[in-house]
Write an enzyme that holds these catalytic residues in place. Structure first.
Site, mmCIF file in Angstrom:
data_model
loop_
_atom_site.group_PDB
_atom_site.id
_atom_site.type_symbol
_atom_site.label_atom_id
_atom_site.label_comp_id
_atom_site.label_asym_id
_atom_site.label_seq_id
_atom_site.Cartn_x
_atom_site.Cartn_y
_atom_site.Cartn_z
ATOM 1 N N ASP A 229 -5.485 32.860 -43.564
ATOM 2 C CA ASP A 229 -4.822 32.020 -42.518
ATOM 3 C C ASP A 229 -3.871 32.518 -41.888
ATOM 4 O O ASP A 229 -2.979 33.453 -42.185
ATOM 5 C CB ASP A 229 -4.418 30.572 -43.366
ATOM 6 C CG ASP A 229 -4.492 29.305 -42.384
ATOM 7 O OD1 ASP A 229 -4.490 29.568 -41.057
ATOM 8 O OD2 ASP A 229 -4.230 28.238 -42.854
HETATM 9 C C1 BGC Z 1 -4.206 26.777 -39.684
HETATM 10 C C2 BGC Z 1 -5.498 27.134 -39.361
HETATM 11 C C3 BGC Z 1 -5.833 27.595 -37.908
HETATM 12 C C4 BGC Z 1 -5.013 28.854 -37.832
HETATM 13 C C5 BGC Z 1 -5.187 29.576 -36.405
HETATM 14 C C6 BGC Z 1 -3.351 27.833 -39.073
HETATM 15 O O1 BGC Z 1 -1.953 27.254 -38.740
HETATM 16 O O2 BGC Z 1 -3.763 26.288 -40.842
HETATM 17 O O3 BGC Z 1 -6.475 26.104 -39.761
HETATM 18 O O4 BGC Z 1 -7.219 27.894 -37.777
HETATM 19 O O5 BGC Z 1 -3.807 28.559 -37.809
HETATM 20 O O6 BGC Z 1 -4.901 28.712 -35.336
#
Ligand code: BGC
Length: 768
Positions: A229
């Site tokens: 993530d």
């Molecule tokens: C989120 C993800 C997301 C990623 C990219 C993160 O803060 O938890 O779900 O895909 O950012 O935007």
């Protein structure tokens, strides 16, 4: 060229560099060998490709795309075909915009109604979540790109989401939190998967070989790549060893240099690096978009409306107030009539191609004094459904409730149209004769709602989560979210209906509940070892769809388990008066439980009751079947008759002492402590910085508009600074900052300056 041949032509520096992002949302290209950069984009219910300045919080605008209903909404359709079609539409739009990896669907279990991201997740039940998520993945990947189910795993709260340790027993872990992912991996073969930010039982998900290698790859047969993530990489080298591939977003080579150093020191074998690169490139080269295109904006909007129509839930319909008749004089009121809320905030935020409005559906808006029926729109507000922030209570704003009660005095024929991606307390329910729940219906949600209100569409959605009377009834109420280092999953297996039924706690609306403008009868249940069949008849006067649910109860005395559990479902469309025989398979999940002695799923031999219901609380047919067991001794478990395990029971299930759930305020602040911990820092300067951040957070909350940047900083651990600033800061600089925070100002500033100089020099010389 074979991937191994490609890799054999790379320098060590090139290999390391391909394993981390080039920008916020792209990988790096290696033009010398014809490897293009690929684009990864959110998200789960609409493409969020940022053409200009990119961020991962939905702050800067993205290219226009269709905003479909969010996962929490679509879950109410219980319709895997629909979910697959949504996936296809998402895939078409992603490919048209040059996106190779679509970062979704999100399928974390809704452990508690207050989790800020519940609107992005499907259900409190792993079977339903897994089946629908698998359908999304099949649809997305039918368009030649990769889906990326997330967040693997046990990521059910936003508070301190990057530093939190989910402390969970093995049965709950396997039966609830991993099962949905198992279904998605085995049934739809996702080409990628996102590890979650949090720790699970003391280890970061992205560092866990048990999770990423043993469970995901070896046991479930996953053959795609794992992406962190955003900013979620803890120990980069351990992550690679464990089975994580791509680190996102870019750190300007800082992380790559760590990997190179590990190879040079022998901590990481180059063969393993090659293997990770091979696994990553196998997908990367397969999904690289060759040509961008376009999509039919109007057709996709119309499909988004269909998806919303299938997901709306009719909760109440006294005196058959609905559907409204053509001549009914309607007074349409409430804030969402003209300004719909149709999605949540954060990384899933879509820049919609257009947005429908309920007010447009009614040509004349009568005054409540003169109308036959008042349609009152109410629900959660933007601040209450956002990434990065859990709700603090389950109530609607009092001003909305007051307005509803005042309207009831004027005209009792009230239809409430509810907007909320997560359950709310509804002590006001008696004030409305009818309640229709639209959840967060996407950009065409208002038109879908209008068609349900007027009866052009017969509502068929059923709740994918329970609606307790009061928040206090929730088994994890009082321990969610913990503001310390751990989150204790003391309710174990008993989440949602699994708890309410086992502990005999009444709820306002049970899991699987939803009304229709027609009625259905069930008959002729037949069970074999592989399927249950029965007949469903539409006994009303309108065509409509029914969602039949199959629940299983184990009668083995030694096995502590929820009263009953969902193990199958079928949605069937029936014309008025029509009957159809339906078949619901009994698959490998139907009778299994996780055995903590043998460390695998087993089957307890004996009698099982099979129930077919119109909801979890409305069982229409029941029969029994004897099932042969696997013979393993059944270890004791918590009964679920009380809200949660005692200290003794919890420690026994964890098979270790319960870790402390409070910050040790006397201890030095470390890389993995959230920035919010500086409230207790030794350094006065750091405490001052905290007061500024905290003040901004409070101000935004008071204004009712979330400041996602501030929320992110507040919850982020210090190491996140090195991962989220595009390579402006590295880990040595973070350590220097911590020296300052921990009270050694001059030493820390000196270290900071030195570390910055070394980083800049390395960046100039080396891989970026
Ligand atoms: C989120 C993800 C997301 C990623 C990219 C993160 O803060 O938890 O779900 O895909 O950012 O935007």
């Amino acid at each position: 060229m074979k991937i191994q041949t490609l890799i054999s032509q790379m320098t060590l520096e090139e290999k390391c560099s391909l394993l981390s992002g080039g920008t916020q949302f792209t990988t790096k290209a290696l033009e010398r060998l014809g490897i293009p950069a690929i684009f990864l984009s959110d998200g789960p219910h609409g493409v969020r490709k940022q053409a200009g300045a990119a961020d991962h919080l939905g702050l800067n605008p993205s290219l226009p795309a269709t905003c479909y209903p969010t996962a929490a909404t679509v879950a109410n359709s219980w319709d895997a075909d629909l979910a697959e079609q949504i996936g296809e539409h998402l895939g078409v739009e992603a490919a048209a915009q040059g996106v190779s990896v679509l970062l979704g669907p999100g399928l974390n279990i809704k452990r508690n109604p207050l989790c800020g991201r519940n609107f992005e997740y499907f259900s409190e039940d792993p079977y339903l979540s897994g089946k629908l998520a698998a359908a999304y993945v099949r649809g997305i990947q039918s368009q030649g790109i990769a889906a990326c189910p997330k967040h693997f795993a046990v990521n059910s709260q936003e508070t301190f989401r990057m530093a939190n340790d989910s402390v969970v027993d093995a049965r709950a872990l396997h039966e609830l939190y991993l099962t949905a992912f198992e279904i998605v991996v085995k049934e739809s073969r996702p080409k990628s998967l996102m590890s979650s930010y949090n720790k699970i039982n003391g280890e970061y998900a992205n560092d866990s070989a048990l999770l990423l290698q043993k469970t995901l790859r070896e046991q479930w047969g996953f053959d795609g790549f794992v992406v962190t993530d955003w900013g979620g990489s803890n120990d980069r080298v351990q992550g690679l060893i464990a089975g994580s591939h791509l680190e996102m977003p870019a750190t300007k080579g800082n992380s790559d240099r760590t990997v190179m150093a590990a190879i040079q020191s022998g901590e990481l074998a180059e063969e393993l690096l090659d293997q990770r690169l091979e696994e990553l490139l196998a997908v990367w080269l397969d999904v690289a978009v060759k040509e961008e295109g376009s999509f039919d904006v109007q057709a996709h909007h119309a499909f988004a409306q269909k998806a919303a129509e299938q997901s709306i839930v009719l909760l109440k319909n006294e005196d058959n107030l609905l559907p409204l008749k053509p001549e009914t004089k309607v007074s349409l009121l409430g804030t969402f009539a003209a300004n719909p809320r149709y999605q949540g905030a954060g990384s899933s935020l879509v820049n919609s191609t257009q947005v429908d409005v309920l007010a447009k559906a009614f040509a004349v808006n009568y005054a409540p004094e003169t109308a036959d029926v008042i349609v009152y729109t109410m629900g959660l507000e933007a601040i209450e459904e956002t990434e990065g922030l859990d709700r603090t209570h389950m109530k609607l704003r009092q001003s909305q409730i007051d307005e509803l009660l005042a309207l009831r005095e004027i005209n009792p024929n009230i239809v409430v149209v509810l907007t909320a991606g997560s359950p709310v307390e509804m002590p006001w329910a008696d004030a409305a004769k009818a309640i229709v729940h639209g959840y967060l219906g996407g950009q065409a949600g208002a038109s879908a709602m209008a068609r349900v209100l007027t009866g052009e569409v017969n509502p068929s959605g059923k709740l994918a989560e329970s609606y307790p009377f009061y928040y206090e009834d929730v088994p994890s109420a009082g321990i969610f979210p913990n503001h310390g280092p751990t989150s204790e999953y003391r309710e174990g297996l008993y989440v949602g209906y699994r708890y309410y039924e086992t502990a005999a706690v009444e709820v306002r609306y049970p899991f699987g509940y939803g009304l229709s403008y027609t009625a259905f009868e069930y008959s002729d249940l037949n069970i074999s070892e592989t399927e249950a069949t029965c007949t469903v008849t539409n006994v009303g006067s309108r065509d409509g769809s029914e969602i039949a649910q199959l629940y299983v109860s184990c009668e083995h005395e030694a096995l502590q388990a929820p009263m009953k559990e969902l193990k199958g479902f079928a949605k069937v469309f029936l014309k008025a008066g029509e009957s159809k025989k339906i078949s619901i398979p009994l698959d490998d999940k139907a009778f299994r439980y996780y055995n903590t002695s043998t460390n695998q799923f087993e089957v307890a031999g004996g009698n099982y009751r099979i129930h077919i219901g119109a909801s979890s609380a409305d069982i229409r047919l029941t029969s029994s079947i004897a099932v042969a067991g696997t013979g393993a001794d059944i270890p004791p478990y918590f009964s679920g008759k009380t809200k949660r395990m005692t200290d003794e029971e919890f420690a026994q299930q964890l098979a270790r002492p319960i870790p402390s759930h409070d910050w040790d305020t006397a201890a030095l602040i470390t890389r993995n402590d959230p920035i919010a911990r500086v409230a207790h820092a030794k350094s006065g300067l750091a405490r001052l910085v905290f007061r500024v951040i905290d003040g901004k957070k409070t101000k935004a909350e008071e204004k009712g508009k979330p400041d996602l940047n501030i929320l992110f900083i507040y919850n982020m651990p210090f190491r996140g600074i090195a991962k989220m600033m595009g390579g402006m800061v590295d880990m040595a600089m973070v350590d220097a900052m911590l020296t300052v925070v921990n009270g050694k100002l001059f030493k820390g500033v000196g270290q900071l300056f030195g570390a910055w100089r070394r980083m800049r020099k390395a960046q100039k010389q080396g891989i970026t």
